[in-house]
Structure formats: structure tokens, C-alpha cells
Motif scaffolding. Structure first.
Motif, PDB file in Angstrom:
ATOM      1  N   ILE A  25       0.773  -1.214  -0.086  1.00  0.00           N
ATOM      2  CA  ILE A  25       0.058  -0.045   0.098  1.00  0.00           C
ATOM      3  C   ILE A  25       0.994   1.111  -0.171  1.00  0.00           C
ATOM      4  N   GLN A  26       1.882   1.105   0.491  1.00  0.00           N
ATOM      5  CA  GLN A  26       3.009   2.444   0.708  1.00  0.00           C
ATOM      6  C   GLN A  26       3.515   2.750  -0.500  1.00  0.00           C
ATOM      7  N   LYS A  27       3.944   1.632  -1.290  1.00  0.00           N
ATOM      8  CA  LYS A  27       4.610   1.602  -2.709  1.00  0.00           C
ATOM      9  C   LYS A  27       3.583   2.349  -3.603  1.00  0.00           C
ATOM     10  N   LEU A  28       2.102   1.918  -3.584  1.00  0.00           N
ATOM     11  CA  LEU A  28       1.115   2.202  -4.348  1.00  0.00           C
ATOM     12  C   LEU A  28       0.980   3.755  -4.112  1.00  0.00           C
ATOM     13  N   LYS A  29       0.694   4.129  -2.675  1.00  0.00           N
ATOM     14  CA  LYS A  29       0.869   5.674  -2.418  1.00  0.00           C
ATOM     15  C   LYS A  29       1.783   6.610  -3.141  1.00  0.00           C
ATOM     16  N   GLU A  30       2.919   5.967  -3.008  1.00  0.00           N
ATOM     17  CA  GLU A  30       4.278   6.788  -3.353  1.00  0.00           C
ATOM     18  C   GLU A  30       3.974   6.956  -4.941  1.00  0.00           C
ATOM     19  N   ALA A  31       3.302   5.777  -5.569  1.00  0.00           N
ATOM     20  CA  ALA A  31       2.775   5.970  -7.308  1.00  0.00           C
ATOM     21  C   ALA A  31       1.643   6.545  -7.478  1.00  0.00           C
ATOM     22  N   HIS A  32       0.831   7.194  -6.278  1.00  0.00           N
ATOM     23  CA  HIS A  32      -0.409   7.935  -6.549  1.00  0.00           C
ATOM     24  C   HIS A  32      -1.311   7.242  -7.050  1.00  0.00           C
ATOM     25  N   ILE A  33      -1.476   5.905  -6.623  1.00  0.00           N
ATOM     26  CA  ILE A  33      -2.451   5.007  -7.103  1.00  0.00           C
ATOM     27  C   ILE A  33      -3.533   4.620  -5.984  1.00  0.00           C
ATOM     28  N   GLU A  34      -4.668   4.894  -6.147  1.00  0.00           N
ATOM     29  CA  GLU A  34      -5.527   5.026  -5.324  1.00  0.00           C
ATOM     30  C   GLU A  34      -6.266   3.497  -5.343  1.00  0.00           C
ATOM     31  N   CYS A  35      -5.571   2.781  -4.442  1.00  0.00           N
ATOM     32  CA  CYS A  35      -6.030   1.403  -3.810  1.00  0.00           C
ATOM     33  C   CYS A  35      -6.674   1.403  -2.443  1.00  0.00           C
ATOM     34  N   PHE A  36      -7.765   1.285  -2.289  1.00  0.00           N
ATOM     35  CA  PHE A  36      -8.459   1.403  -0.864  1.00  0.00           C
ATOM     36  C   PHE A  36      -8.610   0.191  -0.105  1.00  0.00           C
ATOM     37  N   GLN A  37      -8.273  -0.850  -0.858  1.00  0.00           N
ATOM     38  CA  GLN A  37      -8.332  -2.264   0.036  1.00  0.00           C
ATOM     39  C   GLN A  37      -7.348  -3.271  -0.777  1.00  0.00           C
ATOM     40  N   LEU A  38      -6.504  -3.925   0.007  1.00  0.00           N
ATOM     41  CA  LEU A  38      -5.621  -4.849  -0.654  1.00  0.00           C
ATOM     42  C   LEU A  38      -5.437  -5.866   0.301  1.00  0.00           C
ATOM     43  N   ASP A  39      -5.542  -7.051  -0.171  1.00  0.00           N
ATOM     44  CA  ASP A  39      -5.352  -8.261   0.736  1.00  0.00           C
ATOM     45  C   ASP A  39      -4.573  -9.307   0.174  1.00  0.00           C
ATOM     46  N   VAL A  40      -3.574  -9.796   1.016  1.00  0.00           N
ATOM     47  CA  VAL A  40      -2.708 -10.792   0.491  1.00  0.00           C
ATOM     48  C   VAL A  40      -3.003 -12.247   0.764  1.00  0.00           C
ATOM     49  N   LEU A  41      -3.733 -12.753  -0.011  1.00  0.00           N
ATOM     50  CA  LEU A  41      -4.289 -14.129   0.154  1.00  0.00           C
ATOM     51  C   LEU A  41      -3.317 -15.287   0.452  1.00  0.00           C
ATOM     52  N   SER A  42      -2.304 -15.159  -0.132  1.00  0.00           N
ATOM     53  CA  SER A  42      -0.946 -16.064  -0.081  1.00  0.00           C
ATOM     54  C   SER A  42       0.096 -15.473  -0.548  1.00  0.00           C
ATOM     55  N   ASN A  43       1.090 -15.774   0.679  1.00  0.00           N
ATOM     56  CA  ASN A  43       2.480 -15.156   0.197  1.00  0.00           C
ATOM     57  C   ASN A  43       3.405 -16.319   0.348  1.00  0.00           C
ATOM     58  N   LYS A  44       3.261 -17.313  -0.278  1.00  0.00           N
ATOM     59  CA  LYS A  44       4.253 -18.409  -0.755  1.00  0.00           C
ATOM     60  C   LYS A  44       4.996 -18.041  -1.913  1.00  0.00           C
ATOM     61  N   PRO A  45       6.206 -18.194  -2.013  1.00  0.00           N
ATOM     62  CA  PRO A  45       6.874 -17.498  -3.235  1.00  0.00           C
ATOM     63  C   PRO A  45       6.537 -18.521  -4.461  1.00  0.00           C
ATOM     64  N   GLY A  46       6.168 -18.065  -5.445  1.00  0.00           N
ATOM     65  CA  GLY A  46       5.771 -18.675  -6.817  1.00  0.00           C
ATOM     66  C   GLY A  46       4.238 -19.236  -6.727  1.00  0.00           C
ATOM     67  N   ALA A  47       3.733 -18.699  -5.642  1.00  0.00           N
ATOM     68  CA  ALA A  47       2.357 -19.094  -5.527  1.00  0.00           C
ATOM     69  C   ALA A  47       1.376 -17.838  -4.843  1.00  0.00           C
ATOM     70  N   ARG A  48       1.878 -16.697  -4.742  1.00  0.00           N
ATOM     71  CA  ARG A  48       1.445 -15.541  -4.308  1.00  0.00           C
ATOM     72  C   ARG A  48      -0.050 -15.314  -4.934  1.00  0.00           C
ATOM     73  N   LYS A  49      -0.823 -14.732  -4.087  1.00  0.00           N
ATOM     74  CA  LYS A  49      -2.308 -14.257  -4.559  1.00  0.00           C
ATOM     75  C   LYS A  49      -2.499 -12.971  -3.865  1.00  0.00           C
ATOM     76  N   ILE A  50      -2.932 -12.019  -4.581  1.00  0.00           N
ATOM     77  CA  ILE A  50      -3.133 -10.500  -3.997  1.00  0.00           C
ATOM     78  C   ILE A  50      -4.418 -10.132  -4.843  1.00  0.00           C
ATOM     79  N   VAL A  51      -5.172  -9.461  -3.700  1.00  0.00           N
ATOM     80  CA  VAL A  51      -6.244  -9.001  -4.578  1.00  0.00           C
ATOM     81  C   VAL A  51      -6.340  -7.405  -4.165  1.00  0.00           C
ATOM     82  N   CYS A  52      -6.644  -6.613  -5.080  1.00  0.00           N
ATOM     83  CA  CYS A  52      -6.531  -5.197  -5.007  1.00  0.00           C
ATOM     84  C   CYS A  52      -7.624  -4.511  -5.515  1.00  0.00           C
TER      85      CYS A  52
END
Length: 794
Positions: free
Chosen positions: A479-506
Motif C-alpha cells: 500500500i505504501q508503494k502504491l501511495k508513492e506512485a499515486h495509485i488509489e487502492c482503498f483495499q488490498l488483501d494478500v491471500l497467499s504469500n508463498k513464493p511462486g504461488a502468491r495471490k493478491i487482491v487489489c
């Protein structure tokens, strides 16, 4: 039209109707709010709230700007036609200021400047010159209040999605109270018989605050609203005491429930009725607070619970839910680990050890030779090849071919005068080597298995820690990186943080211009940001447009693979029989890892086929249980050595293709060379390890090669090359045909068929033969602006 199509059409129509109704309802609320703010007079002369409200709504909720404009103009009409003209001129001046291309002022400064300029010009025209000091003072107060009110509204009126996702801070709550107080001052004229709308709303709001937040919240609401209303009217400042004490008593009665709040809120007014006759506590006031208390009692409990959870979230419930989820997750992991342990027990410890097979070894003179008078002739300067004969004997014993063993023994008897004792010592040495090999392999296998078990536990502990901490920290970083890029992302969920099988919903706001698609922002900006954070490629898995609770899009990102593999298989048995000693398997362990297994059993019989298939099956089982490949190879080597058929073994050629990083890992136990064709260059992966089951072979090392797009991988069994023709010549011809065909644009099936047909026109295939051909190419997303084209290397 079918019933299903009619049902889908009806659902779409109902959904659109619901969206229109919701937009109409919100627009009506903005209209009413603007109507009353236009009538809110401060210091009995300044009207500072309409322009700030227009500026905020025009910026953040542009689709409702027309409701605010009409509501403000109609509300200003009740103060006089001149106020309507002034408001229209102030809005027009504000639009001119913000549209000025050479400078950009803050919104609050723009609002204050527009109000002051229009009012000074208007008052100057009305007074035909410089207006009096008192009028200038009122103009300055109106501009200052407008500036302050704009700041409050910026805090209160956040983006639409933040109303449902962000927490209500004390700053936002204070801004809401100031805004509500401004609306109440504009409702002073709304009195119907014995009912006053502002008094009714003030009573209702204080009681609701007492129910939700008890004494602190109710007291703050009463004090803030009473102060602002009293200051705005320049009179009735005694109402500050009434409102503050009403909030205090209502909060104290919250312990007795709703009725305690209602009764406690009325007692201060009764007290001040007898205490201070100057306060406007008449029949209208008491009727209004009574109606407000009754309306408070009818509010459903679910609404108060929602507001309470928003203002004061129950951390205990959140922690309990997290603990329950963590318990279920840990239980699943432990069950998986128990299955792994049970598999290892059945694989190793529940088999019976029989006579193992030994491989060739270099031998030294036996004790019998050292005491023999012919020692120099056999081992000295007049060496007659005794060392080679003994080495061949050890090798033939390992292979298990009886005819070869008898031939080696006859040669030793022909040259040795003490052959009987020599054979006894050789058997003893062979037995000792077998025992040593079993002991060494047993130790190494157990060590590797314990290492894998330790890795399982470490991974489990790490996941237990990460699941409660890392997801939150990772989400904050993104979220901090997205704010620095001036991207309006009001909700972000990391569903899986396993390398090679990550899932993120924005969750993102929809596209704002016609030429931009909803996925443009995700493709061009968010994907590179995710790559920089995780150092692995991502792809857009799914995009969903949502209208509830507001219009937005949900973009699902998942780990992407950089490469993809196409493959084909050529397999034939000796003499076109039903049984082939070769077995193979190609499969994905997960989307980013591709596994290749090729095994060659000894001979062409049904037993050889069973042996190679069994080896492939056990290797797949080991990989499915997340066993390290090195551990799996050593474990299978040990297990296969405990078989009852001491003359059976199988080779194993095992490779893993990392589709994310583009790496090839190869393990070989008696397997043939693997070829990587890269244009005119040929890379070979070789190994000297013996087939699975030879106890004396203790090291099966991994070979790593870096792959590039366009590389062709060839793996084959030993039946490809004939034992009659020269081996190097056959290999050179096979690679020449492969290089010639690999650079063409044919499909991989056509390529492999052409290679084998060309090769067989010059050389006969005498044994079971299997050839695996794999082509590695880049994965190009559908939205890419260009697509690479492979050119021939001729």
C-alpha cells in the motif's frame, strides 16, 4: 429466449435498478444537506458553508455535483434572491480559480479567495465604494470560516470507498460534529406547530451517541454541538450547558439500557426549566425532545452495533477469529506432516533386506597374494593384469550376470596358483564392501530424511509466525508503494504469500477517461511494483466490476511464470512387444515447477517394466510429499537395493525445470546425457553415478544449467544408440539432425518425428527406446505491446 437467459436478463435489470435507486437516494441526501447548509447563517450575517460543500462534492463525488448545486441555490432563495446570485457568483469564481492553468492553489485557499473576492465586489457595488469596516469584518469572517470548514470537510468527506474501509478517527468524528452543527443552524426555521426539527435531531444524536459510546462520546457530542449552535446564533449560549449536561446524564443512564438513556437525556432540561427562566425551554422544545427520545427507542439494534464496531472495534473478537483460523491451519499442516512420516516409515523400515548388489571397485592385492612367491609377477613390474581381472570380477558380481562371472573366475584361475583362497578373500571383501555401503547409505539417508523433517517443522513454525504478522506488514509495504506512485487502492488483501504461488487482491477505482481500460493501471504500474517488491513476475488473474457498496473494480494478481514448456515423447519397445523396460513421467509439481522422470529397467521383460515403473511411482510420491530431490534419490537408491531380485536394477534420469527463473536442475543415476540445444550450440549434462540400487555409489550430485527462451531439451534412454555402430558417431549424427529440425517453425510433435525418422534411416534401434523433447519459450501476456518472433539460426 430460454428460461436461463430470461433469468439472467431479469437479474441484470434488477441490479441496474438497484444501482439507480441507490444513486437517487444518495443524491437526495446531498440535495437536502446542501439546502440546509445554504441557510446556515453564522454571526447573523455570514453564510460560509455552501461553497466549501460544493467544492468537496465536485472533487470527490462529481456525479452528485448537480444535486448540491440545485440544493444550494434553492436553499439560498429562502434568504433572498441576492443570496442566490452571490452563491452562483462564488461558485463561478471558484471554478475560474481552480481552472487557472498557471498556478494551483490549495482547495481551502481557493474557496476562501472566491468568497472574499465576490463579497468585496458585491458589497462595494451595494455601498457604491469601500464597504464599512463592520461589513469588511463579516466578509473576512465568512472567508475564514469557509476556509476552516473546507478543511473539516476534507477530513470528513473521504473517497467513497473509505467510508466502508477506513476507521473513524477522532479527527473525522470531530469534523462530522462540526458539519452536523452547521446543518442544524440551517434548520432553525423548520418548526411545524410544536415540533422543531433541529432540537429533535440534536436530542436523537445525543441519545444515540450515549448508547454507542456511553459518557465520553455523548458528552463530547453535546458540548461540541451546543457550542457551535450557540456561537452561530450569538445568543442562547446557555444551551451549551443544557446540551453538555444532557450528554452526561444520557451517558450515565446507558447502563440501564435504552430507557435509561432516554430518561437521563430529559432530566437536565427539566432541571434548567426551573433553574434558568431565560432559556428557550418552551412547549416546542419539550415536545421535540420527547419525540426525539421516542424515535431513539425505535432504532434497530443492528445499526447501533455497526456504529459501535466502527468506532470501537472489538479487538478480542478479531484476535479470537485469528486464533481459530491459525489453529485450523496448523492442524492441517501437522496432519500433512504425519502423512509424510507414515509414508517414510512404510517406504524404508517395513521392507526386508536381502542380498544387495555391489558396483565395480579398484582392488589392492589380497593377503594371499602378499605371501605368494609369484607376487612380483602378478602385481610387480611383471604385471600380468591380475588387478584388472579382480576389478572385472567385482564389476560382474555387481551386474549379476552369471556367464560373465564364470568367465572372469576362469581367467583368474588360469593365472593364479592359489585361486581358491583368492576367491574366499574376494568374497569376504565383497561382503565387507556391501555392509559398508549399506551402513553408509543408511546413515546418509536417515540424515537427509531428518533434514527434510526439520525443514518441514521450520517451515511450519515460520508460517505460524508469518500468518499473524507478515501478511499485515506485506500489505502495508504494498500500500505504501502504491501511495508513492499515486495509485488509489482503498483495499488490498494478500491471500497467499508463498513464493511462486502468491495471490493478491487489489480494489481500485474504475477508469476515469474513455481511452483507459479498467486493467490499464494494473498492467502498466501495479505489476512492475509487485515485481520490485517480491522479485518475481505477476499476472492479472481476474478482474471483477463491483457496484456494492460503491462502484469499484477488484483485480486479482497471482504469481506468473516467465517460461512455458511444450513437449513430445517418442517411445518404442524392442521388437514391437507389449513390454518395454523404459518408463517416463512429465508433470507439474506446481505452476512454476515442471518435473521430468525417465527410467530404464534392465532388460525388455515384464519385470524390467515393473521395476522402472515402480521407480517412477516412488519418485513421484516422494516429490508429492515435498521431499528434497537429493533425499529422494538417496532414499530410492537404498530402498531399491533391498529388493529380493538381486539381478534387477533401473536407471533414473530426473530433471526439474524452474519456469519462473529459467533453471534446469538434473539428477542422474545411470541416466544418459541430457542435451540442451541453443541455436548452433549444444550443452551436455552428464553424470557418472550408477543406476539406482548400487550400494557403493554414495553421491548423486545435482547439475544446474541456465535456460533461455528457445532452448530445446533432449533426454533419452540408452536404447537410442546401437551397440554395433560407433557411439560418438551416432551421438553426433543425432544432434546434427536435432539442430537442423529444432530451428524450424514446425510443431514440437512434427520436429521429434522428423528427427527420429532421419536418425533411423542411418542407424537401427535395437533396444527399448524413449526420447523426450522439450521446448522452452517465454510466456507473453495478452496485453503485451509486442510479441517476440523466433528466427531460424541457419
Amino acid at each position: 429466449m430460454t428460461s436461463i437467459e430470461w433469468f439472467d436478463t431479469a437479474n441484470v435489470a434488477d441490479h441496474k435498478l438497484g444501482v439507480k435507486r441507490r444513486q437517487l437516494f444518495i443524491g437526495s441526501l446531498f440535495f437536502i444537506t446542501s439546502f440546509f447548509l445554504a441557510q446556515s447563517v453564522v454571526f447573523e450575517a455570514a453564510v460560509p458553508f455552501s461553497v466549501p460543500f460544493w467544492a468537496i462534492i465536485r472533487t470527490k463525488y462529481k456525479e452528485y455535483a448537480k444535486y448540491v448545486l440545485f440544493g444550494g441555490l434553492i436553499g439560498g432563495f429562502f434568504l433572498g434572491f441576492g443570496q442566490v446570485v452571490i452563491l452562483a457568483l462564488q461558485i463561478a469564481m471558484y471554478e475560474c480559480i481552480i481552472r487557472f492553468r498557471y498556478w494551483k492553489l490549495p482547495q481551502s485557499i481557493s474557496v476562501a479567495l472566491a468568497i472574499s473576492l465576490v463579497q468585496m465586489i458585491w458589497q462595494g457595488v451595494m455601498h457604491q465604494g469601500l464597504p464599512p469596516m463592520l461589513v469588511q469584518f463579516y466578509v473576512g469572517c465568512e472567508a475564514a470560516l469557509a476556509l476552516i470548514m473546507t478543511l473539516f470537510m476534507q477530513v470528513l468527506f473521504v473517497n467513497s470507498y473509505e467510508w466502508f474501509t477506513s476507521h473513524w478517527t477522532y479527527e473525522k468524528l470531530g469534523s462530522g460534529l462540526v458539519f452536523f452543527a452547521a446543518m442544524l443552524t440551517g434548520m432553525q426555521t423548520v418548526v411545524i406547530s410544536y415540533f422543531s426539527l433541529p432540537i429533535f435531531l440534536l436530542q436523537l444524536f445525543i441519545c444515540f451517541g450515549a448508547l454507542v459510546g456511553s459518557v465520553p462520546l455523548a458528552t463530547v457530542i453535546g458540548a461540541v454541538l451546543g457550542t457551535l449552535i450557540g456561537v452561530a446564533k450569538l445568543s442562547f449560549t446557555g444551551m451549551l450547558s443544557v446540551a453538555t449536561l444532557t450528554g452526561l446524564c444520557a451517558g450515565m443512564g446507558a447502563r440501564a439500557g435504552r430507557f435509561g438513556v432516554a430518561i437521563g437525556s430529559i432530566l437536565p432540561s427539566v432541571f434548567f426549566l426551573f433553574y434558568d427562566a431565560t432559556l428557550p425551554l418552551d412547549s416546542v422544545y419539550f415536545t421535540s425532545i420527547a419525540v426525539g427520545s421516542i424515535a431513539f427507542l425505535t432504532i434497530p439494534r443492528k445499526y447501533s452495533d455497526k456504529v459501535r464496531d466502527k468506532l470501537f472495534p472489538q479487538r478480542e473478537e478479531i484476535l479470537l477469529a485469528r486464533q481459530n483460523w491459525l489453529t485450523e491451519h496448523v492442524t492441517y499442516k501437522l496432519e500433512h506432516f504425519q502423512h509424510f512420516v507414515q509414508f517414510m516409515k512404510e517406504l524404508v523400515f517395513e521392507r526386508f533386506m536381502t542380498t544387495p548388489v555391489e558396483a565395480s571397485k579398484e582392488v589392492s592385492p589380497m593377503n594371499t597374494c602378499l605371501s605368494c612367491f609369484r607376487y612380483d609377477r602378478c602385481w610387480g613390474a611383471q604385471n600380468n593384469g591380475m588387478d584388472k581381472l579382480m576389478t572385472d570380477w567385482f564389476h560382474m558380481k555387481g551386474v549379476g550376470k552369471e556367464s560373465a562371472i564364470h568367465r572372469a573366475e576362469d581367467q583368474i584361475r588360469y593365472k593364479c596358483v592359489k585361486s581358491t583362497k583368492i576367491f574366499e578373500e574376494l568374497e569376504t571383501e565383497l561382503y565387507r564392501e556391501r555392509i559398508n555401503g549399506q551402513y553408509f547409505h543408511g546413515k546418509k539417508m536417515i540424515a537427509l530424511q531428518l533434514r527434510d523433517m526439520s525443514n518441514h517443522l521450520n517451515q511450519l513454525i515460520a508460517e505460524m509466525k508469518e500468518d499473524t504478522v507478515s501478511f499485515v506488514s506485506v500489505e502495508k509495504d504494498i500500500i505504501q508503494k502504491l501511495k508513492e506512485a499515486h495509485i488509489e487502492c482503498f483495499q488490498l488483501d494478500v491471500l497467499s504469500n508463498k513464493p511462486g504461488a502468491r495471490k493478491i487482491v487489489c480494489a481500485l477505482t474504475p477508469a476515469r477517461v474513455d481511452w483507459e481500460e479498467d486493467t490499464t493501471l494494473a498492467e502498466r504500474m501495479i505489476l512492475p511494483i509487485l515485481y520490485d517488491i517480491f522479485e518475481e513476475p505477476f499476472e492479472i488473474e481476474k478482474v471483477v466490476t463491483c457496484d456494492v457498496p460503491f462502484r469499484h473494480i477488484q483485480v486479482s494478481f497471482s504469481s506468473a511464470i516467465s517460461f512455458e514448456v511444450e513437449y513430445d515423447i517418442y517411445s518404442m519397445s524392442k521388437g514391437a512387444t507389449l513390454y518395454s523396460g523404459d518408463s517416463h513421467a512429465l508433470f507439474q509439481l506446481h505452476p512454476g515447477l515442471f518435473a521430468i522422470l525417465l527410467s530404464d529397467g534392465m532388460g525388455q521383460s515384464k519385470e524390467a517394466q515393473h521395476e522402472s515403473r515402480k521407480l517412477i511411482h516412488l519418485m513421484r510420491e516422494c516429490l508429492n510429499y515435498n521431499m528434497n530431490p537429493e533425499t529422494a534419490m538417496h532414499t530410492l537408491h537404498y530402498v531399491m537395493s533391498l529388493k529380493q531380485q538381486d539381478d534387477m536394477y533401473a536407471t533414473l534420469d530426473f530433471a526439474l525445470v524452474d519456469l519462473q527463473q529459467g533453471d534446469l536442475w538434473s539428477w542422474k543415476a545411470g541416466g544418459m546425457s541430457t542435451y540442451i540445444l541453443r541455436g548452433k550450440e549444444v550443452l551436455k549434462v552428464e553424470s557418472n553415478a550408477a543406476p539406482v540400487g548400487f550400494l557403493s555409489i554414495s553421491a548423486i550430485e545435482a547439475e544446474k544449467r541456465k535456460l533461455k527462451a528457445g532452448d530445446v531439451i533432449l533426454m533419452h534412454s540408452d536404447g537410442l544408440f546401437s551397440s554395433i555402430a560407433d557411439w560418438d558417431e551416432q551421438e553426433e549424427s543425432f544432434l546434427a539432425y536435432a539442430q537442423q529440425v529444432a530451428s524450424t517453425t514446425k510443431s514440437i510433435q512434427e520436429k521429434l518425428t522428423t528427427i527420429m525418422q532421419s536418425f533411423q534411416t542411418h542407424y537401427d534401434i535395437e533396444d527399448d527406446c524413449t526420447v523426450l523433447m522439450l521446448e522452452v519459450t517465454h510466456v507473453v501476456p495478452t496485453w503485451a505491446v509486442f510479441r517476440p518472433v523466433q528466427y531460424s539460426m541457419s
